[in-house]
Motif scaffolding. Structure first.
Motif, PDB file in Angstrom:
ATOM      1  N   ASN A  71       0.854  -1.183   0.000  1.00  0.00           N
ATOM      2  CA  ASN A  71       0.000   0.000   0.000  1.00  0.00           C
ATOM      3  C   ASN A  71       0.894   1.238   0.000  1.00  0.00           C
ATOM      4  O   ASN A  71       1.315   1.704   1.064  1.00  0.00           O
ATOM      5  N   PRO A  72       1.178   1.800  -1.179  1.00  0.00           N
ATOM      6  CA  PRO A  72       2.102   2.941  -1.233  1.00  0.00           C
ATOM      7  C   PRO A  72       1.585   4.181  -0.511  1.00  0.00           C
ATOM      8  O   PRO A  72       2.379   4.982  -0.013  1.00  0.00           O
ATOM      9  N   ILE A  73       0.285   4.352  -0.389  1.00  0.00           N
ATOM     10  CA  ILE A  73      -0.269   5.532   0.275  1.00  0.00           C
ATOM     11  C   ILE A  73       0.035   5.485   1.772  1.00  0.00           C
ATOM     12  O   ILE A  73       0.518   6.464   2.350  1.00  0.00           O
ATOM     13  N   LEU A  74      -0.246   4.349   2.406  1.00  0.00           N
ATOM     14  CA  LEU A  74       0.040   4.234   3.837  1.00  0.00           C
ATOM     15  C   LEU A  74       1.542   4.156   4.099  1.00  0.00           C
ATOM     16  O   LEU A  74       2.005   4.592   5.158  1.00  0.00           O
ATOM     17  N   TYR A  75       2.301   3.635   3.140  1.00  0.00           N
ATOM     18  CA  TYR A  75       3.758   3.642   3.274  1.00  0.00           C
ATOM     19  C   TYR A  75       4.274   5.073   3.319  1.00  0.00           C
ATOM     20  O   TYR A  75       5.079   5.416   4.174  1.00  0.00           O
ATOM     21  N   GLU A  76       3.793   5.926   2.437  1.00  0.00           N
ATOM     22  CA  GLU A  76       4.201   7.336   2.426  1.00  0.00           C
ATOM     23  C   GLU A  76       3.736   8.059   3.684  1.00  0.00           C
ATOM     24  O   GLU A  76       4.450   8.902   4.234  1.00  0.00           O
ATOM     25  N   TYR A  77       2.537   7.735   4.151  1.00  0.00           N
ATOM     26  CA  TYR A  77       2.019   8.334   5.384  1.00  0.00           C
ATOM     27  C   TYR A  77       2.901   7.961   6.570  1.00  0.00           C
ATOM     28  O   TYR A  77       3.254   8.814   7.397  1.00  0.00           O
ATOM     29  N   LYS A  81       5.346  10.540   8.848  1.00  0.00           N
ATOM     30  CA  LYS A  81       5.295  10.663  10.305  1.00  0.00           C
ATOM     31  C   LYS A  81       6.679  10.485  10.919  1.00  0.00           C
ATOM     32  O   LYS A  81       7.027  11.152  11.895  1.00  0.00           O
ATOM     33  N   ILE A  82       7.482   9.602  10.356  1.00  0.00           N
ATOM     34  CA  ILE A  82       8.848   9.413  10.847  1.00  0.00           C
ATOM     35  C   ILE A  82       9.688  10.653  10.541  1.00  0.00           C
ATOM     36  O   ILE A  82      10.475  11.103  11.374  1.00  0.00           O
ATOM     37  N   GLU A  84       8.601  13.630  10.402  1.00  0.00           N
ATOM     38  CA  GLU A  84       8.156  14.690  11.319  1.00  0.00           C
ATOM     39  C   GLU A  84       8.846  14.588  12.670  1.00  0.00           C
ATOM     40  O   GLU A  84       8.734  15.509  13.483  1.00  0.00           O
ATOM     41  N   GLY A  85       9.518  13.490  12.922  1.00  0.00           N
ATOM     42  CA  GLY A  85      10.212  13.318  14.189  1.00  0.00           C
ATOM     43  C   GLY A  85       9.559  12.320  15.117  1.00  0.00           C
ATOM     44  O   GLY A  85       9.976  12.170  16.268  1.00  0.00           O
ATOM     45  N   ARG A  86       8.542  11.635  14.653  1.00  0.00           N
ATOM     46  CA  ARG A  86       7.887  10.614  15.479  1.00  0.00           C
ATOM     47  C   ARG A  86       8.751   9.360  15.513  1.00  0.00           C
ATOM     48  O   ARG A  86       9.477   9.060  14.581  1.00  0.00           O
ATOM     49  N   LYS A  87       8.637   8.630  16.594  1.00  0.00           N
ATOM     50  CA  LYS A  87       9.305   7.342  16.675  1.00  0.00           C
ATOM     51  C   LYS A  87       8.512   6.339  15.838  1.00  0.00           C
ATOM     52  O   LYS A  87       7.352   6.569  15.512  1.00  0.00           O
ATOM     53  N   LYS A  88       9.133   5.221  15.524  1.00  0.00           N
ATOM     54  CA  LYS A  88       8.475   4.232  14.667  1.00  0.00           C
ATOM     55  C   LYS A  88       7.208   3.686  15.309  1.00  0.00           C
ATOM     56  O   LYS A  88       6.208   3.463  14.629  1.00  0.00           O
ATOM     57  N   LYS A  89       7.228   3.495  16.607  1.00  0.00           N
ATOM     58  CA  LYS A  89       6.048   2.983  17.299  1.00  0.00           C
ATOM     59  C   LYS A  89       4.904   4.003  17.259  1.00  0.00           C
ATOM     60  O   LYS A  89       3.750   3.644  17.063  1.00  0.00           O
ATOM     61  N   GLN A  90       5.236   5.287  17.425  1.00  0.00           N
ATOM     62  CA  GLN A  90       4.217   6.328  17.343  1.00  0.00           C
ATOM     63  C   GLN A  90       3.660   6.428  15.931  1.00  0.00           C
ATOM     64  O   GLN A  90       2.444   6.605  15.743  1.00  0.00           O
ATOM     65  N   ALA A  91       4.537   6.329  14.936  1.00  0.00           N
ATOM     66  CA  ALA A  91       4.088   6.383  13.547  1.00  0.00           C
ATOM     67  C   ALA A  91       3.170   5.211  13.229  1.00  0.00           C
ATOM     68  O   ALA A  91       2.197   5.354  12.483  1.00  0.00           O
TER      69      ALA A  91
END
Length: 106
Positions: A71-77, A81-82, A84-91
């Motif tokens: 799913n390229p759309i959710l992959y880009e989303y 988020k990463i 933006e500075g979010r951690k992977k778990k938050q993303a």
């Protein structure tokens, strides 16, 4: 989504019409944050009280959806988020919340 995951959603959610908004479904799944306020202070904490089986189902669905080929759309989303500075778990929680909206609308 395979049949076991779909059956998990159906068994744990039941009739989706019982939820007035997707926020209530996210709260049931343990994805929406809990607010704790006292006086003027206000904090949000991750929800560990929700339905853990439903939370695990949304997590496994999000894990498969963030693959670039799936799913390229959710992959880009997820990548945005990463960045933006979010951690992977938050993303991942952001992706799960987006999937709650999709499941609720279906």
């Amino acid at each position: 989504m395979d049949t076991v995951l779909a059956a998990t959603f159906i068994a744990n959610i039941g009739v989706v019409n019982r939820f007035p908004k997707a926020n209530k479904l996210a709260k049931l799944a343990g994805i929406a944050p809990l607010e704790h306020s006292s006086g003027e202070s206000q904090r949000n904490y991750s929800n560990k009280l929700g339905n853990r089986e439903l939370n695990k189902a949304f997590y496994s669905l999000a894990l498969t959806q963030i693959r670039k080929n799936m799913n390229p759309i959710l992959y880009e989303y997820y990548q945005s988020k990463i960045k933006e500075g979010r951690k992977k778990k938050q993303a991942m929680v952001y992706v799960e919340r987006r999937l709650v909206n999709i499941v609720f609308s279906i």
